[in-house]
Each structure stands twice: as C-alpha cells, then as structure tokens.
Design a protein around this motif. Structure first.
Motif, mmCIF file in Angstrom:
data_model
loop_
_atom_site.group_PDB
_atom_site.id
_atom_site.type_symbol
_atom_site.label_atom_id
_atom_site.label_comp_id
_atom_site.label_asym_id
_atom_site.label_seq_id
_atom_site.Cartn_x
_atom_site.Cartn_y
_atom_site.Cartn_z
ATOM 1 N N THR A 80 0.847 -1.196 0.000
ATOM 2 C CA THR A 80 0.000 0.000 0.000
ATOM 3 C C THR A 80 0.878 1.239 0.000
ATOM 4 O OG1 THR A 80 -1.710 -1.147 1.258
ATOM 5 C CG2 THR A 80 -1.823 1.244 1.222
ATOM 6 N N LEU A 81 0.521 2.195 -0.828
ATOM 7 C CA LEU A 81 1.316 3.414 -0.983
ATOM 8 C C LEU A 81 0.505 4.643 -0.583
ATOM 9 C CD1 LEU A 81 3.783 5.029 -2.154
ATOM 10 C CD2 LEU A 81 2.626 4.889 -4.376
ATOM 11 N N ARG A 82 1.111 5.525 0.189
ATOM 12 C CA ARG A 82 0.513 6.834 0.499
ATOM 13 C C ARG A 82 1.524 7.916 0.150
ATOM 14 N NH1 ARG A 82 -1.554 8.046 6.203
ATOM 15 N NH2 ARG A 82 -2.443 9.840 5.104
ATOM 16 N N ILE A 83 1.016 9.012 -0.408
ATOM 17 C CA ILE A 83 1.859 10.143 -0.784
ATOM 18 C C ILE A 83 1.286 11.401 -0.141
ATOM 19 C CG2 ILE A 83 2.767 11.527 -2.687
ATOM 20 C CD1 ILE A 83 2.334 9.047 -4.485
ATOM 21 N N LEU A 84 2.123 12.111 0.595
ATOM 22 C CA LEU A 84 1.730 13.365 1.229
ATOM 23 C C LEU A 84 2.522 14.505 0.610
ATOM 24 C CD1 LEU A 84 1.771 12.319 5.011
ATOM 25 C CD2 LEU A 84 -0.103 12.102 3.360
ATOM 26 N N GLU A 85 1.902 15.676 0.539
ATOM 27 C CA GLU A 85 2.593 16.878 0.064
ATOM 28 C C GLU A 85 2.492 17.933 1.149
ATOM 29 O OE1 GLU A 85 2.706 19.911 -3.791
ATOM 30 O OE2 GLU A 85 0.894 18.739 -3.358
ATOM 31 N N GLY A 86 3.618 18.506 1.524
ATOM 32 C CA GLY A 86 3.583 19.495 2.592
ATOM 33 C C GLY A 86 4.930 20.138 2.820
ATOM 34 N N ALA A 87 5.103 20.669 4.018
ATOM 35 C CA ALA A 87 6.325 21.385 4.356
ATOM 36 C C ALA A 87 7.527 20.447 4.397
ATOM 37 C CB ALA A 87 6.158 22.082 5.704
ATOM 38 N N GLU A 88 8.690 20.994 4.091
ATOM 39 C CA GLU A 88 9.916 20.214 4.205
ATOM 40 C C GLU A 88 10.178 19.902 5.673
ATOM 41 O OE1 GLU A 88 14.670 20.503 3.035
ATOM 42 O OE2 GLU A 88 13.214 21.939 2.213
ATOM 43 N N LEU A 89 10.605 18.682 5.926
ATOM 44 C CA LEU A 89 10.875 18.254 7.293
ATOM 45 C C LEU A 89 12.368 18.341 7.581
ATOM 46 C CD1 LEU A 89 8.545 15.114 7.538
ATOM 47 C CD2 LEU A 89 8.061 17.468 8.233
ATOM 48 N N SER A 126 1.561 17.972 9.062
ATOM 49 C CA SER A 126 1.862 19.198 8.314
ATOM 50 C C SER A 126 1.614 19.068 6.809
ATOM 51 C CB SER A 126 3.329 19.595 8.542
ATOM 52 O OG SER A 126 4.206 18.581 8.064
ATOM 53 N N SER A 127 1.067 17.939 6.376
ATOM 54 C CA SER A 127 0.909 17.699 4.940
ATOM 55 C C SER A 127 -0.486 17.194 4.630
ATOM 56 C CB SER A 127 1.938 16.661 4.451
ATOM 57 O OG SER A 127 3.240 16.991 4.854
ATOM 58 N N LYS A 128 -0.812 17.162 3.349
ATOM 59 C CA LYS A 128 -2.098 16.615 2.913
ATOM 60 C C LYS A 128 -1.864 15.398 2.033
ATOM 61 C CE LYS A 128 -2.638 19.568 -1.191
ATOM 62 N NZ LYS A 128 -3.560 20.472 -1.923
ATOM 63 N N ASP A 129 -2.816 14.494 2.052
ATOM 64 C CA ASP A 129 -2.720 13.275 1.262
ATOM 65 C C ASP A 129 -3.037 13.598 -0.197
ATOM 66 O OD1 ASP A 129 -3.259 10.757 -0.028
ATOM 67 O OD2 ASP A 129 -3.468 9.862 1.956
ATOM 68 N N VAL A 130 -2.062 13.364 -1.088
ATOM 69 C CA VAL A 130 -2.241 13.654 -2.520
ATOM 70 C C VAL A 130 -2.006 12.392 -3.349
ATOM 71 C CG1 VAL A 130 -1.649 16.111 -2.308
ATOM 72 C CG2 VAL A 130 0.162 14.418 -2.715
ATOM 73 N N THR A 131 -2.234 11.233 -2.751
ATOM 74 C CA THR A 131 -1.955 9.978 -3.458
ATOM 75 C C THR A 131 -2.725 9.904 -4.777
ATOM 76 O OG1 THR A 131 -1.671 8.892 -1.312
ATOM 77 C CG2 THR A 131 -1.883 7.477 -3.251
ATOM 78 N N ARG A 132 -4.037 10.125 -4.716
ATOM 79 C CA ARG A 132 -4.839 10.033 -5.936
ATOM 80 C C ARG A 132 -4.422 11.089 -6.952
ATOM 81 N NH1 ARG A 132 -9.675 7.848 -7.313
ATOM 82 N NH2 ARG A 132 -10.075 7.189 -5.168
ATOM 83 N N GLU A 133 -4.212 12.330 -6.485
ATOM 84 C CA GLU A 133 -3.826 13.400 -7.397
ATOM 85 C C GLU A 133 -2.486 13.107 -8.063
ATOM 86 O OE1 GLU A 133 -4.975 13.674 -4.382
ATOM 87 O OE2 GLU A 133 -6.131 15.519 -4.049
ATOM 88 N N ALA A 134 -1.533 12.566 -7.302
ATOM 89 C CA ALA A 134 -0.215 12.267 -7.870
ATOM 90 C C ALA A 134 -0.321 11.219 -8.968
ATOM 91 C CB ALA A 134 0.730 11.798 -6.762
ATOM 92 N N PHE A 135 -1.134 10.182 -8.744
ATOM 93 C CA PHE A 135 -1.290 9.149 -9.771
ATOM 94 C C PHE A 135 -2.070 9.678 -10.972
ATOM 95 C CE2 PHE A 135 -0.050 6.061 -6.515
ATOM 96 C CZ PHE A 135 0.744 5.222 -7.279
ATOM 97 N N ASP A 136 -3.069 10.522 -10.730
ATOM 98 C CA ASP A 136 -3.811 11.104 -11.846
ATOM 99 C C ASP A 136 -2.896 11.958 -12.710
ATOM 100 O OD1 ASP A 136 -6.127 9.900 -11.018
ATOM 101 O OD2 ASP A 136 -6.983 11.684 -10.082
ATOM 102 N N ARG A 137 -2.033 12.753 -12.066
ATOM 103 C CA ARG A 137 -1.105 13.597 -12.814
ATOM 104 C C ARG A 137 -0.112 12.738 -13.585
ATOM 105 N NH1 ARG A 137 -0.222 16.909 -9.065
ATOM 106 N NH2 ARG A 137 1.650 16.006 -8.136
#
Length: 220
Positions: free
Chosen positions: A51-60, A77-88
């Motif tokens: 299972t893969l999750r992708i978050l986009e947010g501030a640098e840690l 500090s981030s939002k889940d963009v898994t679906r958006e990343a694969f769609d893009r």
C-alpha cells in the motif's frame, strides 16, 4: 512543496521524505504504475501486495525526522495527494512528442494536436531520456514509458542528418508507436516510406483527424 511517501506491507513499513516531484515520479510513481517493484528502505515493494501513500507538505528538518517520528510529523503538516499524484502521472504518461526539422512545423503540428486534445511533450526531453543523459540545461529527461507516440514531421525527401539520427532514435525506442506526418509534395525518405506516412495539410481538418486517428491506432 516536497513529497513524503509511506509504503506498507503487513507490519512492514518504509518511508521517504522531502522528495522532489521529479524524484517522486522517477523512483515511485513510474515503477508502481507499471507494476514493477519499488525500492525503498533497502527493500523491494511489490505494488500487488503493498500500500502506498503520498503526502505533500512542508519540508521536514532533521529533528522532525529523528527517532522514527518523521511520518507522524508529515501527517500533521501535509495533505494526502496519493490520488492526485497518480492522476497527474497518468496524464503525463499519455504524451505525444513531435520531431520536426523546423520550429515552425513543430509548433504548428503541436498546436493543432493540442487543440484536438492531444498532450504534446518536448522532443528534447524525450531524446535525453532515450540517450540516458540529462542535458546541461533544459527540460528534465522524459522516460519513453511516459510517451505513447512520436510524430515524425517530414518536410523534405532528404532531411538533415541530425533529424534522421533523431528519427532513428525514436524508431529504436518506440517502434510501432512512431507515426510519420508528411508535409508538402515531396516523398518521405526511403527508410520511412514503409511506415505509411499521413499527408498533412494544416488547413484541412480531415487530414488532421487522419493524423490523430493514426496516433490512436498506433497506441491501441
């Protein structure tokens, strides 16, 4: 903003933090979409049972990544963009590259293809991907897995040697996904005639539709 990734399989987990979009695409999204193993945390992860999750947010920063707390900080500090990343990634994987001898012909064909809903990629980036070497300046190399077809725009029966070299690169890398578009009355070079060139008149919508139909057939 950077991306943070978690891959899970049963009780095992691996993370990657502060990835650029280019690195996310090359190391995670591309192999995952093809069903190929992804290497993360010194392990291979099979998309079929992971299972893969992708978050986009501030640098840690370092302290936030210490003691195994990186993912907890990333989730806060981030939002889940898994679906958006694969769609893009899927949209980018349906690109057509246009190789022409002149900038005018390339721009004209690209514009008309885009008007017909075809996404056009930069041939220079595809070329860099085929050769496996990033240019000193310019667009990032594009893997041929992201390209569904290449349009070779033929304007003369004897094209320049550098154009013929690039045409050979395209044929070697994409084979049957190469479509020849013939401008004007001159016949294409002998090496390309067996590919069934499509005669294109930019003022004739029928010929443009024929080019798009040939692209669809080549990528079916």
């Amino acid at each position: 903003m950077p991306f943070h990734v978690e891959i899970r399989r049963s009780l095992r987990r691996a993370w990657a933090f502060n990835l650029t979009e280019a690195r996310l695409r090359a190391t995670i999204l591309q192999p995952w979409r093809r069903g190929q193993p992804v290497v993360l945390g010194d392990q291979e992860w099979d998309p079929q049972d992971s299972t893969l999750r992708i978050l986009e947010g501030a640098e840690l920063a370092g302290p936030e990544l210490a003691h195994g707390q990186g993912w907890n900080h990333a989730e806060r500090s981030s939002k889940d963009v898994t679906r958006e990343a694969f769609d893009r990634a899927a949209r980018e994987a349906t690109s057509v590259a246009v190789l022409a001898e002149t900038d005018e012909a390339r721009a004209a064909v690209s514009r008309h293809l885009e008007e017909l809903g075809v996404r056009v990629a930069d041939w220079a980036a595809v070329r860099a991907g085929v050769l496996g070497a990033a240019p000193a300046a310019g667009p990032r190399p594009v893997d041929t897995g992201e390209i569904v077809a290449v349009v070779l725009v033929v304007e003369r029966s004897e094209p320049a040697p550098d154009w013929l070299f690039d045409a050979g690169l395209a044929l070697g890398a994409l084979g049957g996904r190469v479509v020849v578009a013939q401008f004007g009355d001159e016949a294409p070079p002998p090496a390309l005639r067996d590919l069934g060139p499509v005669r294109v008149d930019l003022a004739d919508p029928v010929s443009l539709k024929a080019l798009v139909d040939r692209l669809r057939h080549a990528t079916a």
